[in-house]
Enzyme design. Structure first.
Site, PDB file in Angstrom:
ATOM      1  N   GLU A 140      71.959  74.110  84.445  1.00 30.46           N
ATOM      2  CA  GLU A 140      70.510  74.130  84.600  1.00 30.46           C
ATOM      3  C   GLU A 140      70.017  75.541  84.907  1.00 30.46           C
ATOM      4  OE1 GLU A 140      68.729  71.603  83.890  1.00 30.46           O
ATOM      5  OE2 GLU A 140      70.334  70.128  83.690  1.00 30.46           O
ATOM      6  N   ASP A 177      78.841  76.356  83.055  1.00 36.56           N
ATOM      7  CA  ASP A 177      79.259  75.811  81.762  1.00 36.56           C
ATOM      8  C   ASP A 177      80.491  74.908  81.890  1.00 36.56           C
ATOM      9  OD1 ASP A 177      79.788  75.274  79.165  1.00 36.56           O
ATOM     10  OD2 ASP A 177      80.325  77.329  78.605  1.00 36.56           O
ATOM     11  N   ALA A 178      80.267  73.610  81.705  1.00 32.62           N
ATOM     12  CA  ALA A 178      81.366  72.632  81.834  1.00 32.62           C
ATOM     13  C   ALA A 178      82.458  72.849  80.798  1.00 32.62           C
ATOM     14  CB  ALA A 178      80.807  71.217  81.695  1.00 32.62           C
ATOM     15  N   LEU A 220      78.046  64.770  78.935  1.00 31.87           N
ATOM     16  CA  LEU A 220      77.422  66.013  78.472  1.00 31.87           C
ATOM     17  C   LEU A 220      76.639  65.765  77.192  1.00 31.87           C
ATOM     18  CD1 LEU A 220      80.184  68.767  78.751  1.00 31.87           C
ATOM     19  CD2 LEU A 220      78.330  68.254  80.335  1.00 31.87           C
ATOM     20  N   TYR A 235      76.675  56.433  71.448  1.00 33.66           N
ATOM     21  CA  TYR A 235      75.620  55.585  70.900  1.00 33.66           C
ATOM     22  C   TYR A 235      76.038  55.180  69.496  1.00 33.66           C
ATOM     23  CZ  TYR A 235      71.140  53.817  69.364  1.00 33.66           C
ATOM     24  OH  TYR A 235      70.160  52.990  68.886  1.00 33.66           O
ATOM     25  N   TYR A 254      72.495  59.115  62.615  1.00 37.65           N
ATOM     26  CA  TYR A 254      73.330  59.088  63.819  1.00 37.65           C
ATOM     27  C   TYR A 254      74.773  58.685  63.507  1.00 37.65           C
ATOM     28  CZ  TYR A 254      74.285  59.439  68.717  1.00 37.65           C
ATOM     29  OH  TYR A 254      74.804  59.866  69.908  1.00 37.65           O
ATOM     30  N   VAL A 283      67.732  55.356  74.934  1.00 35.99           N
ATOM     31  CA  VAL A 283      66.725  55.605  75.974  1.00 35.99           C
ATOM     32  C   VAL A 283      66.112  56.980  75.720  1.00 35.99           C
ATOM     33  CG1 VAL A 283      67.774  54.176  77.795  1.00 35.99           C
ATOM     34  CG2 VAL A 283      68.495  56.566  77.535  1.00 35.99           C
ATOM     35  N   THR A 333      65.735  60.578  76.743  1.00 35.10           N
ATOM     36  CA  THR A 333      66.285  61.665  77.565  1.00 35.10           C
ATOM     37  C   THR A 333      65.971  62.961  76.837  1.00 35.10           C
ATOM     38  OG1 THR A 333      68.416  61.724  76.441  1.00 35.10           O
ATOM     39  CG2 THR A 333      68.248  60.237  78.333  1.00 35.10           C
TER      40      THR A 333
HETATM   41  P1  NAD Z   1      70.666  64.615  78.927  1.00 37.45           P
HETATM   42  O1  NAD Z   1      70.149  65.713  78.083  1.00 37.45           O
HETATM   43  O2  NAD Z   1      69.689  63.806  79.701  1.00 37.45           O
HETATM   44  O3  NAD Z   1      71.772  65.173  79.973  1.00 37.45           O
HETATM   45  C1  NAD Z   1      72.757  66.059  79.572  1.00 37.45           C
HETATM   46  C2  NAD Z   1      73.509  66.600  80.787  1.00 37.45           C
HETATM   47  O4  NAD Z   1      74.510  67.523  80.305  1.00 37.45           O
HETATM   48  C3  NAD Z   1      72.636  67.404  81.770  1.00 37.45           C
HETATM   49  O5  NAD Z   1      73.081  67.128  83.088  1.00 37.45           O
HETATM   50  C4  NAD Z   1      72.970  68.869  81.427  1.00 37.45           C
HETATM   51  O6  NAD Z   1      72.808  69.784  82.515  1.00 37.45           O
HETATM   52  C5  NAD Z   1      74.438  68.720  81.080  1.00 37.45           C
HETATM   53  N1  NAD Z   1      74.960  69.821  80.267  1.00 37.45           N
HETATM   54  C6  NAD Z   1      74.620  70.171  79.003  1.00 37.45           C
HETATM   55  N2  NAD Z   1      75.366  71.243  78.609  1.00 37.45           N
HETATM   56  C7  NAD Z   1      76.210  71.545  79.635  1.00 37.45           C
HETATM   57  C8  NAD Z   1      77.205  72.510  79.834  1.00 37.45           C
HETATM   58  N3  NAD Z   1      77.545  73.392  78.898  1.00 37.45           N
HETATM   59  N4  NAD Z   1      77.826  72.548  81.029  1.00 37.45           N
HETATM   60  C9  NAD Z   1      77.516  71.665  82.022  1.00 37.45           C
HETATM   61  N5  NAD Z   1      76.588  70.701  81.868  1.00 37.45           N
HETATM   62  C10 NAD Z   1      75.939  70.645  80.698  1.00 37.45           C
HETATM   63  O7  NAD Z   1      71.542  63.688  77.951  1.00 37.45           O
HETATM   64  P2  NAD Z   1      71.818  62.118  77.854  1.00 37.45           P
HETATM   65  O8  NAD Z   1      70.945  61.545  76.813  1.00 37.45           O
HETATM   66  O9  NAD Z   1      71.890  61.504  79.197  1.00 37.45           O
HETATM   67  O10 NAD Z   1      73.273  62.146  77.186  1.00 37.45           O
HETATM   68  C11 NAD Z   1      74.475  62.003  77.915  1.00 37.45           C
HETATM   69  C12 NAD Z   1      75.474  61.268  77.050  1.00 37.45           C
HETATM   70  O11 NAD Z   1      75.011  59.927  76.790  1.00 37.45           O
HETATM   71  C13 NAD Z   1      75.701  61.926  75.674  1.00 37.45           C
HETATM   72  O12 NAD Z   1      77.057  61.814  75.324  1.00 37.45           O
HETATM   73  C14 NAD Z   1      74.863  61.041  74.759  1.00 37.45           C
HETATM   74  O13 NAD Z   1      75.306  61.052  73.416  1.00 37.45           O
HETATM   75  C15 NAD Z   1      75.086  59.670  75.403  1.00 37.45           C
HETATM   76  N6  NAD Z   1      74.108  58.655  75.018  1.00 37.45           N
HETATM   77  C16 NAD Z   1      72.771  58.909  75.070  1.00 37.45           C
HETATM   78  C17 NAD Z   1      71.874  57.933  74.641  1.00 37.45           C
HETATM   79  C18 NAD Z   1      70.378  58.167  74.673  1.00 37.45           C
HETATM   80  O14 NAD Z   1      69.634  57.370  74.087  1.00 37.45           O
HETATM   81  N7  NAD Z   1      69.920  59.205  75.364  1.00 37.45           N
HETATM   82  C19 NAD Z   1      72.355  56.682  74.190  1.00 37.45           C
HETATM   83  C20 NAD Z   1      73.724  56.436  74.210  1.00 37.45           C
HETATM   84  C21 NAD Z   1      74.594  57.440  74.612  1.00 37.45           C
END
Ligand code: NAD
Length: 395
Positions: A75, A111-112, A139, A225, A235, A273, A275
């Site tokens: 962040e 950076d994770a 992530l 997803y 997707y 959802v 995000t």
């Molecule tokens: P988001 O953007 O809300 O959150 C992403 C997180 O990753 C944040 O905490 C961010 O700080 C962190 N991040 C990004 N790059 C980083 C890095 N280099 N180092 C450390 N942290 C890092 O995303 P989200 O939608 O919650 O997605 C999370 C997972 O859930 C993903 O794998 C996504 O594919 C999956 N997912 C999302 C949905 C949806 O509808 N949003 C549905 C199913 C699955």
């Protein structure tokens, strides 16, 4: 500074510190209202803990299961005249509420994907918590610098094979329009797999295992997803789907490596959802707006935290039987994918246009959810207040 939303395309470049805290605390209140989740989760690492599904996972692990949580996120800190990113405020809000409840919560920002972050996490675990019971890998990133080759991989959200022509939604203008999406080439596909696939998840578990930080019965989950044929062209049958297929591969490899601790890695399939990550995918906002309308009208809608609470309570708690598909994935998208819901979304899909959006889809709900991610739209927050965006911290 008086902080208002400033929306550029599919991101909001400002975030409201008090609103972000309200968002985190609202989720905590929901989790508390559901009572304690009986589980063996004492120490939980959440990678991607500052927003979306990762943040809700941290909240449910902490306030639902009573677990100590170590979070990792990427962040931007604030400056005197510029707000931080929402996740930066969310981290502080979580840590503050956790401290008030006597729960351990530390967040490491950086950076994770890097080896350095893995070392910082290992050092912190050794110093503070010891072995862990669960790693949530959540992530969502557009780019990854590979820790071993140094190559910078950028993901591309594109179809595979042929160009696709699809309906999409301009969320801010409230316009339904058609988009042409050009297919990815092999390099773009490989880059997307390098960023959003399973290799980094494997690196994390390998590093933690080598450091002897995995408890007996250790579990790890990565989120995916799948959705339905309405979104498959952009997707599941597209670059992102290839990356997500690679998570399935990685789950198998990681599970095999966890024999000594009787551990298991699984992919959990979650619902669509709003995000930061999902707002950036073409077509998804239109699908999600239709889906929300149909699910809300049937009383079946789940917010991010409701969905993750159901994941922990029904799939990770003590004594539950997991609902797995033939690939061994945990299916949480069961409600989204019922024939009734998909049938209704599919019926509306060819009919929806700019004029009937308000009737057939839940554009307002989508917009509200989007603003709430950045801390806007909470009834009890004074959005005219003059605030120090640094919260008195130096970042
Ligand atoms: P988001 O953007 O809300 O959150 C992403 C997180 O990753 C944040 O905490 C961010 O700080 C962190 N991040 C990004 N790059 C980083 C890095 N280099 N180092 C450390 N942290 C890092 O995303 P989200 O939608 O919650 O997605 C999370 C997972 O859930 C993903 O794998 C996504 O594919 C999956 N997912 C999302 C949905 C949806 O509808 N949003 C549905 C199913 C699955």
């Amino acid at each position: 500074m008086i902080i208002k939303p400033r929306i550029r395309g599919f991101i909001c470049t400002t975030a409201h510190p008090i609103g972000c805290a309200a968002h985190v605390n609202e989720q905590i209140a929901y989790v508390r209202s559901q009572g304690h989740i009986q589980s063996d989760l004492k120490n939980v690492l959440v990678i991607g803990s500052s927003g979306g599904y990762g943040l809700s996972s941290r909240i449910v692990a902490g306030f639902g299961c009573g677990a100590a949580t170590l979070g990792v996120s990427f962040e931007k800190a604030p400056r005197q005249n510029k707000t931080a990113t929402a996740g930066w405020y969310n981290n502080i809000a979580y840590e503050t509420s956790a401290a008030g409840a006597g729960l351990y919560a530390v967040t490491l920002d950086g950076d994770a994907f890097s080896d350095e972050m893995k070392e910082r996490v290992i050092d912190t675990l050794r110093a503070d918590l010891g072995k862990i019971d669960l790693v949530i890998y959540s992530l969502a990133s557009p780019v990854r610098q590979h820790p071993r080759t140094g190559a910078l991989h950028r993901s591309a959200i594109k179809p595979l094979g042929e160009a696709v022509h699809m309906k999409s939604l301009h969320v801010q203008r409230g316009e339904v329009h058609e988009v042409d999406l050009e297919p990815a080439n092999e390099e773009e596909t490989a880059n997307t797999v390098a960023v959003m696939g399973g290799e980094d998840w494997e690196f994390w578990i390998e590093a933690l295992e080598k450091a002897d930080l995995l408890n007996d019965g250790f579990r790890t989950l990565a989120f995916t997803y799948i959705g339905s044929d309405l979104t498959w062209p952009i997707y599941w049958h597209a670059t992102l789907g290839k990356a997500k297929e690679d998570l399935d591969r990685a789950a198998g490899t990681i599970s095999t490596s966890l024999g000594a601790v009787h551990g298991q890695a699984r992919v959990a399939v979650l619902k669509a959802v709003v995000t930061q990550a999902s707002s950036a995918i073409p077509v998804v906002p239109l699908y999600a707006s239709l889906l929300f309308r149909v699910m809300k009208d049937r009383g079946l809608h789940e917010e991010v935290v409701h969905h993750i609470h159901r994941l922990f309570a029904t799939q990770l708690a003590t004594g539950v039987t997991q609902r797995l598909d033939d690939q061994g994935r945990i299916r949480m998208d069961d409600i989204e994918l019922t024939d009734e819901i998909q049938g209704e979304v599919r019926r509306r899909w060819p009919l929806v246009d700019t004029h009937n959006l308000g009737e057939l889809a839940d554009l307002e709900g989508f917009r509200e959810d989007f603003l709430r991610i950045f801390g806007f739209g909470f009834a009890d927050v004074d959005y005219e207040a003059d605030l120090d965006p640094t919260l008195g911290r130096d970042g």
